[in-house]
Design a protein around this motif. Structure first.
Motif, short mmCIF file in Angstrom:
data_model
loop_
_atom_site.label_atom_id
_atom_site.label_comp_id
_atom_site.label_asym_id
_atom_site.label_seq_id
_atom_site.Cartn_x
_atom_site.Cartn_y
_atom_site.Cartn_z
N VAL A 56 0.82 -1.04 -0.04
CA VAL A 56 0.03 0.10 -0.10
C VAL A 56 0.70 1.12 0.15
CG1 VAL A 56 -1.59 1.36 1.30
CG2 VAL A 56 -1.90 -1.07 1.08
N GLU A 57 2.04 1.03 0.81
CA GLU A 57 2.85 2.54 0.92
C GLU A 57 3.50 2.71 -0.50
OE1 GLU A 57 6.89 3.62 3.20
OE2 GLU A 57 5.14 2.81 4.44
N PHE A 58 4.00 1.68 -1.05
CA PHE A 58 4.49 1.46 -2.24
C PHE A 58 3.66 2.09 -3.40
CE2 PHE A 58 5.07 -0.53 -6.58
CZ PHE A 58 6.23 0.04 -6.90
N LEU A 59 2.14 1.68 -3.39
CA LEU A 59 1.53 2.14 -4.44
C LEU A 59 1.29 3.54 -4.16
CD1 LEU A 59 -1.15 -0.93 -4.63
CD2 LEU A 59 0.59 -0.38 -6.43
N THR A 60 1.08 4.05 -2.98
CA THR A 60 0.39 5.23 -2.93
C THR A 60 1.88 6.39 -3.12
OG1 THR A 60 -0.85 4.75 -0.99
CG2 THR A 60 0.03 6.89 -1.00
N SER A 61 3.10 5.75 -2.87
CA SER A 61 4.30 6.72 -3.25
C SER A 61 4.55 6.67 -4.65
CB SER A 61 5.29 5.83 -2.44
OG SER A 61 5.44 5.83 -1.22
N VAL A 62 4.33 5.85 -5.52
CA VAL A 62 4.41 5.80 -6.92
C VAL A 62 3.56 6.56 -7.67
CG1 VAL A 62 4.52 4.45 -8.86
CG2 VAL A 62 5.71 3.84 -7.08
N HIS A 63 2.32 6.36 -7.16
CA HIS A 63 1.28 7.24 -7.73
C HIS A 63 1.43 8.78 -7.44
CE1 HIS A 63 -1.46 4.20 -9.84
NE2 HIS A 63 -0.64 3.35 -8.94
N LEU A 64 1.66 9.07 -6.27
CA LEU A 64 1.74 10.57 -5.93
C LEU A 64 2.92 11.06 -6.63
CD1 LEU A 64 1.04 10.33 -2.04
CD2 LEU A 64 -0.47 11.27 -3.61
N TYR A 65 4.03 10.28 -6.64
CA TYR A 65 5.37 10.65 -7.37
C TYR A 65 5.01 11.22 -8.90
CZ TYR A 65 10.13 10.79 -8.92
OH TYR A 65 11.36 11.08 -9.41
N TYR A 66 4.28 10.49 -9.46
CA TYR A 66 4.13 10.99 -10.93
C TYR A 66 3.07 11.76 -10.97
CZ TYR A 66 6.95 7.06 -12.53
OH TYR A 66 8.17 6.35 -12.93
N LEU A 67 2.07 11.81 -10.20
CA LEU A 67 0.83 12.39 -10.35
C LEU A 67 1.11 14.10 -9.88
CD1 LEU A 67 -2.19 10.29 -9.09
CD2 LEU A 67 -1.64 11.05 -11.47
N PHE A 68 2.25 14.34 -9.06
CA PHE A 68 2.43 15.48 -8.77
C PHE A 68 3.81 15.70 -8.66
CE2 PHE A 68 -1.13 14.15 -6.06
CZ PHE A 68 -2.13 15.14 -6.13
N PRO A 69 4.56 16.05 -9.91
CA PRO A 69 5.71 16.29 -10.26
C PRO A 69 6.61 17.36 -9.82
CG PRO A 69 4.36 16.79 -12.31
CD PRO A 69 3.57 16.29 -11.04
N SER A 70 5.82 18.40 -9.22
CA SER A 70 6.29 19.60 -8.64
C SER A 70 6.23 19.49 -7.22
CB SER A 70 5.82 20.89 -9.25
OG SER A 70 4.45 20.99 -9.13
N LEU A 71 5.72 18.89 -6.44
CA LEU A 71 5.54 18.66 -5.04
C LEU A 71 6.77 18.18 -4.31
CD1 LEU A 71 3.22 19.30 -3.00
CD2 LEU A 71 2.45 16.99 -3.17
N GLU A 72 7.39 18.80 -3.35
CA GLU A 72 8.53 18.40 -2.95
C GLU A 72 8.39 17.28 -1.73
OE1 GLU A 72 11.49 19.42 -3.46
OE2 GLU A 72 10.91 20.83 -4.98
N GLU A 73 9.52 16.45 -1.25
CA GLU A 73 9.27 15.43 -0.49
C GLU A 73 8.15 15.61 0.69
OE1 GLU A 73 12.21 12.60 1.96
OE2 GLU A 73 12.86 14.55 1.54
N GLY A 74 8.35 16.59 1.28
CA GLY A 74 7.49 16.89 2.39
C GLY A 74 5.89 16.92 2.15
N GLY A 75 5.60 17.59 1.05
CA GLY A 75 4.17 17.50 0.55
C GLY A 75 3.84 15.97 0.42
N LEU A 76 4.42 15.30 -0.68
CA LEU A 76 4.33 13.97 -0.93
C LEU A 76 4.26 12.87 0.27
CD1 LEU A 76 7.06 13.22 -3.90
CD2 LEU A 76 4.42 13.61 -4.00
N ALA A 77 4.99 13.34 1.45
CA ALA A 77 4.78 12.52 2.59
C ALA A 77 3.61 12.74 3.30
CB ALA A 77 5.85 12.82 3.59
N THR A 78 3.03 14.15 3.23
CA THR A 78 1.90 14.59 4.00
C THR A 78 0.84 13.71 3.24
OG1 THR A 78 2.72 16.58 4.65
CG2 THR A 78 0.37 16.36 4.67
N TYR A 79 0.59 13.67 1.94
CA TYR A 79 -0.59 13.10 1.35
C TYR A 79 -0.49 11.68 1.41
CZ TYR A 79 -1.55 17.24 -1.46
OH TYR A 79 -1.59 18.50 -1.56
N ARG A 80 0.91 11.14 1.49
CA ARG A 80 0.97 9.52 1.61
C ARG A 80 0.37 9.04 3.14
NH1 ARG A 80 6.60 6.98 1.28
NH2 ARG A 80 7.01 7.92 3.24
N THR A 81 0.83 9.90 4.03
CA THR A 81 0.33 9.61 5.39
C THR A 81 -1.13 9.66 5.51
OG1 THR A 81 2.28 10.55 6.20
CG2 THR A 81 0.50 10.48 7.98
N ALA A 82 -1.82 10.72 4.78
CA ALA A 82 -3.39 10.68 4.85
C ALA A 82 -3.93 9.49 4.17
CB ALA A 82 -4.03 11.91 4.23
#
Length: 1019
Positions: A621-647
């Motif tokens: 689940v963490e892998f799928l969430t990280s991959v999709h967020l990484y590709y869908l938000f190419p300009s979002l920094e690491e902190g923002g990606l981590a926040t979305y993933r946690t939610a």
């Protein structure tokens, strides 16, 4: 020569069939990697049970007609008027005997207890469903009144004996339920395994006077191994000068049992398998005869009142048929390999013939005058027989002895039935609060003394006193598990049934529960959009750790029936064999499990709940969430990606997704205080969802898990389409085919080709590799479009998934917590930095230093470089390459970590050692860390930390951060302080892996000598 991941491996799992054993980790090893084999898929193959060459039934004797002109509907046999008369006689004499006896007794109104008040006011005391609500507390005024319930059961005027426990119809709660009164009463039904996705629609009733051959599917039920089911006194029916011996039951199902795995259950500490083998249907029986026998055995003799074979019934429900019918099999083997089965009407006639008083009142005087030999013969015939006293509670017991001794010569008394029973655990010493408290204190003191460097004589005496006190409680008559019950034989009737029939019969609720549950799981297949081939894997994903024993019904009812009517002295297996795989608490258990090396040829895990699958599913689940967020938000920094993933991956959200799949209707769990609160149940549902995702990934593919997760996240088709079909990486979008043509004009890319050559991987988009090596101090540039922090976010999740899957497969004896410790030893800054150094990644790091001098990178920076490289490898290639890379560079290190006990960080290890030295009755002493000194500028400070235990400084350490300094201090303390636990661990490992440790030390010395030998050769 470049390395290639295993070709033909399903969905990118290269390298899981074997594991490199050499402990040398050099970059060139990557180039020597051979294609790996896919993981072995394990499927249980049932043993080949011998089938008779042919089967026949005994004669119909004008009880049945097989004339085609007489058949009704889809039957092949129809009952005659003679059979109808037999049914009427059986129903009159045996079928309604219990009800008549109960009706003849005076009515009894039991006193109300707190349980009745709770059930009446359940609508007012239900737990709220919001997050902040909790069930009622466990104070004395609110806890379920257990004592009053026991007194009520003891006070029943029809009770047969004070030490014989009985079943009440509609008793949905367990015998002594520890639940809080505020919990929903229906939870007790659900928790016991009865709340399932009930099969839709009632079954149309069968025609009672036919065999309904066209509607029913016949299966022979056998139990293996036969231990405790084959007795020296089986039930035997004599017919036509032959003996027909009871061998088990036939089951008639209304639907074919396709895709139903074998039923496995643990009884008497033995692993049993219940086989259902499809065979040709016996000829001479009618459905009404089967139901008359079932009511007589299961309702009147065994009192299985809560065993429901029809499903949920409502007031307006039409008449329906049980989903299963059962026929006892009395057989004799024929000389030519065939088997003859006794017709059902002969079994009913036998039961009617046997229905006579155990000791007729008119013959008692004569029986007391029998010769001793004649009486012993009669008593031996009765041993193991089930007798019944209609209207009593319980109504039926097993005879273990029959004594005719007369104590008063002036009064003739009936012989005495002696029954050796088992007192319920809750009423014996095992359920006594005083015994439990004393046992816990005894075990704690014994453990403390075992870890104490010097044991005092007073402590030894204290331990001996507690052991003696425990023995005294065990020997009390009121506390012993084994009880001897003496009953007057007056009023008891023979049934013709012996304990072997009851022993087999108590397996039928387990089997029907298993079948119905797996039929319900087929509905879950539709909900998730994936059909499991391994049905046991799906069941494992739905099994909560609280679910242990499965009786298929109210467990206390089953235990009471087995104690009253089952075999007297069952043979028990080794209890440790089963509990050794389930135990996970205690420092010694931890050391034992964590000392086990991985298996090169993986075997299925013997841990029978879903925690391990949850461990795998969490990483998926963490892998799928990280991959999709990484590709869908190419300009979002690491902190923002981590926040979305946690939610997305938090338990509260996963519980909502589990609710969409109705997992609360499919979970297998045992009711208890741990799952009473709604919040606890939601947490269990979230874990169950992760286990399901892990099972889909394990059997299906990553794509299947991705599709399921996407469907559940978004109901809107457009949003789901965006989520599932994410765009390529911006660097790939700029040069869709390849960007290697840019190497000629870029010195940075030219240098990276050296790294490609070293590891044997040629990137299609080499700028991805450049992005991975670009540190965050470098500003935006058109070559890499940014630094590597986003890649580091993705690479961490990728490494977590690959490491998790490897550990899940190769360490089948490890629980979730043990796997987490192993994974943390692999996926951490220290190990990652070490691999990065061995691969020379620091030489290729892209910094803003224009002098191009070598830069000494911190451990965290090196670890980030490696994680970014993993992400680049995944983006440019696929997960298969990452599997292969970690197979070479990471997984071989596990052996060294295990042998050196490096799976635990020094601070945790020090705390465990300190806890073993705690003093009884006092708060445990834990190590305390104090910062002694801080020197250096703000960007390059050095901290000095000391660690204290019981007021004494036991270690000191320095480091660039407080955390690293504390680690150094803990390591120093472990080396200098004399902890008995550390010495025990070292001795344990030395004894277990003496040869492996020698080889590892030799290899280490060889590696240390290599640089010196090379330097000498150069000179």
């Amino acid at each position: 020569m470049s390395f290639h991941p295993g070709r033909g491996c399903p969905r990118g799992r290269g390298g899981h069939g074997t594991r490199p054993s050499a402990p040398a980790f050099r970059p060139q090893n990557l180039r020597l990697l051979h294609p790996q084999q896919p993981p072995v898929q394990y499927q249980y193959e049932p043993p080949k049970l011998l089938k008779p060459v042919w089967i026949r039934c005994t004669h119909s004797e004008n009880y049945y007609s097989s004339d085609p002109m007489d058949q009704v509907g889809d039957s092949t046999v129809v009952g005659t008027s003679r059979l109808r008369d037999l049914y009427d006689k059986f129903e009159e004499e045996l079928g309604s005997r219990q009800e008549k006896a109960k009706a003849a007794r005076p009515p009894w109104e039991p006193p109300k207890t707190k349980l009745d008040e709770d059930l009446e006011s359940s609508s007012e005391s239900e737990c709220e469903s919001d997050e902040d609500s909790t069930c009622s507390s466990s104070s004395d005024s609110e806890v379920f009144d257990v004592i009053a319930e026991i007194k009520r059961k003891k006070a029943h005027p029809d009770r047969l004996h004070d030490e014989l426990w009985y079943n009440d119809p509609g008793q949905v709660r367990a015998f002594l339920c520890p639940c809080y009164e505020g919990c929903k009463p229906t939870r007790h039904i659900y928790g016991s395994g009865l709340r399932r996705c009930m099969l839709a629609g009632a079954i149309k009733p069968c025609r009672p006077m036919t065999n309904n051959a066209g509607r029913l599917f016949h299966y022979r039920i056998t139990v293996s191994p036969p231990t405790n089911f084959l007795t020296d006194r089986p039930t035997v029916i004599e017919y036509d000068d032959h003996e027909y011996i009871f061998e088990g039951f036939s089951m008639f199902a209304h639907a074919p049992l396709t895709n139903i795995p074998l039923c496995k259950v643990i009884r008497f500490n033995i692993d049993y398998t219940i086989h259902f083998i499809e065979e040709m249907m016996p000829e001479n029986f009618c459905v009404k005869g089967l139901e008359l026998f079932s009511l007589f055995l299961f309702r009147d003799i065994l009192e299985l009142y809560d065993w429901n074979l029809k499903g949920p019934l409502f007031e307006d429900s039409p008449p329906c048929c049980p989903r299963f019918h059962f026929m006892p099999r009395f057989v004799r083997f024929l000389p030519d390999g065939g088997k003859e089965v006794l017709s059902m009407h002969q079994i009913l006639l036998y039961l009617l013939r046997c229905s006579k008083a155990l000791v007729p009142e008119e013959e008692i005087a004569n029986m007391l005058q029998w010769e001793e030999l004649e009486w012993q013969k009669y008593a031996e015939e009765c041993k193991g027989m089930i007798v019944t006293n209609p209207g009593t509670k319980p109504s039926s017991v097993r005879i273990d002895q029959l004594d005719r001794e007369q104590f008063n010569p002036d009064v003739i008394t009936f012989p005495i039935i002696v029954h050796f029973g088992i007192r319920p655990a809750q009423l014996s010493y095992a359920g006594d609060p005083q015994y439990q408290k004393l046992w816990k204190s005894y075990v704690k003191l014994r453990h403390l003394l075992a870890n104490s460097p010097k044991v005092k004589q007073t402590d030894k005496q204290k331990l001996a006193q507690r052991e003696e006190a425990l023995q005294k409680i065990r020997q009390k008559n009121t506390m012993r598990r084994e009880v001897t019950v003496e009953l007057s034989s007056q009023g008891f009737w023979k049934t013709g049934i012996r304990s072997d029939v009851c022993q087999h019969a108590m397996m039928l609720p387990v089997l029907t529960h298993h079948i119905r549950y797996h039929q319900c799981l087929m509905h879950l297949d539709k909900l998730i959009g994936y059909t499991f081939q391994d049905r046991c894997l799906l069941q494992l994903a739905m099994t909560h750790p609280s679910h242990h024993l499965n009786f298929g019904m109210n467990p206390d009812h089953a235990r009471n029936s087995l104690s009253n009517c089952g075999i007297r002295q069952p043979k028990y297996g080794d209890r440790k064999v089963h509990h050794m795989h389930m135990r996970k608490k205690g420092i010694n258990t931890l050391i034992n499990i964590m000392s086990r090396l991985g298996q090169d040829d993986p075997t299925p895990s013997r841990i029978n709940h879903n925690e391990r699958l949850e461990f795998l599913g969490d990483a998926v689940v963490e892998f799928l969430t990280s991959v999709h967020l990484y590709y869908l938000f190419p300009s979002l920094e690491e902190g923002g990606l981590a926040t979305y993933r946690t939610a997305i991956v938090q338990n509260q959200h996963l519980a909502m997704l589990a609710k969409k799949l109705e997992l609360d209707r499919f979970m297998l769990y045992a009711h208890g205080p741990d799952l009473c609160r709604e919040s606890d149940l939601r947490h269990a549902m979230a874990n169950c969802f992760e286990a399901l995702i892990g099972a889909v990934y394990l059997e299906g593919s990553l794509e299947e898990a991705k599709q399921l997760f996407g469907r559940l996240l978004f109901n809107d088709p457009d949003l789901r389409e965006v989520w599932l079909n994410y765009p390529l990486h911006p660097l790939q979008l700029q040069e869709p085919n390849t960007d290697r043509q840019l190497i000629e004009t870029s010195p940075v890319l030219q240098k990276l080709t050296e790294f490609e050559e070293a590891i044997g991987v040629i990137f299609t988009h080499v700028r991805l590799l450049a992005r991975a090596f670009t540190l965050r101090t470098v500003g935006f540039n058109h070559l890499t479009l940014g630094h590597n922090q986003r890649m580091e976010f993705l690479g961490d999740s990728i490494m977590q998934l690959v490491a998790t899957e490897y550990l899940f497969i190769h360490f089948p004896d490890h629980h979730e917590g043990h796997l987490t410790l192993l994974r943390s030893s692999l996926v951490n800054n220290r190990t990652q930095a070490k691999v990065a150094e061995e691969l020379g990644m620091q030489e290729y790091a892209i910094t803003n230093d224009k002098t191009k001098r070598p830069v000494a990178l911190r451990t965290k920076t090196l670890a980030d470089l490696l994680e970014s490289f993993i992400a680049a490898l995944y983006i440019d290639k696929d997960l298969e390459y990452v599997h292969t890379f970690m197979n070479v560079c990471f997984f071989p290190r596990l052996k060294e970590f295990i042998l050196n006990q490096d799976w635990n960080d020094p601070k945790s290890q020090l705390q465990q050692c300190c806890l073993t030295l705690r003093t009884e009755g006092k708060e445990p002493d834990i190590p305390l860390y104090k910062t002694l000194q801080t020197v250096g500028p703000s960007h390059a400070r050095t901290y000095t930390v000391a660690v204290y235990f019981k007021g004494e400084r036991i270690g000191c350490g320095k480091g660039p951060s407080i955390q690293q300094a504390e680690m150094g201090a803990a390591m120093d303390a472990l080396e200098k302080y004399n902890f008995p636990q550390m010495a025990h661990q070292k001795r344990f490992i030395e004894r277990k892996y003496r040869q492996e440790l020698k080889e590892m030390r030799w290899e280490r010395e060889h590696q240390e000598r290599e640089p010196d030998e090379t330097e000498d050769i150069k000179k």
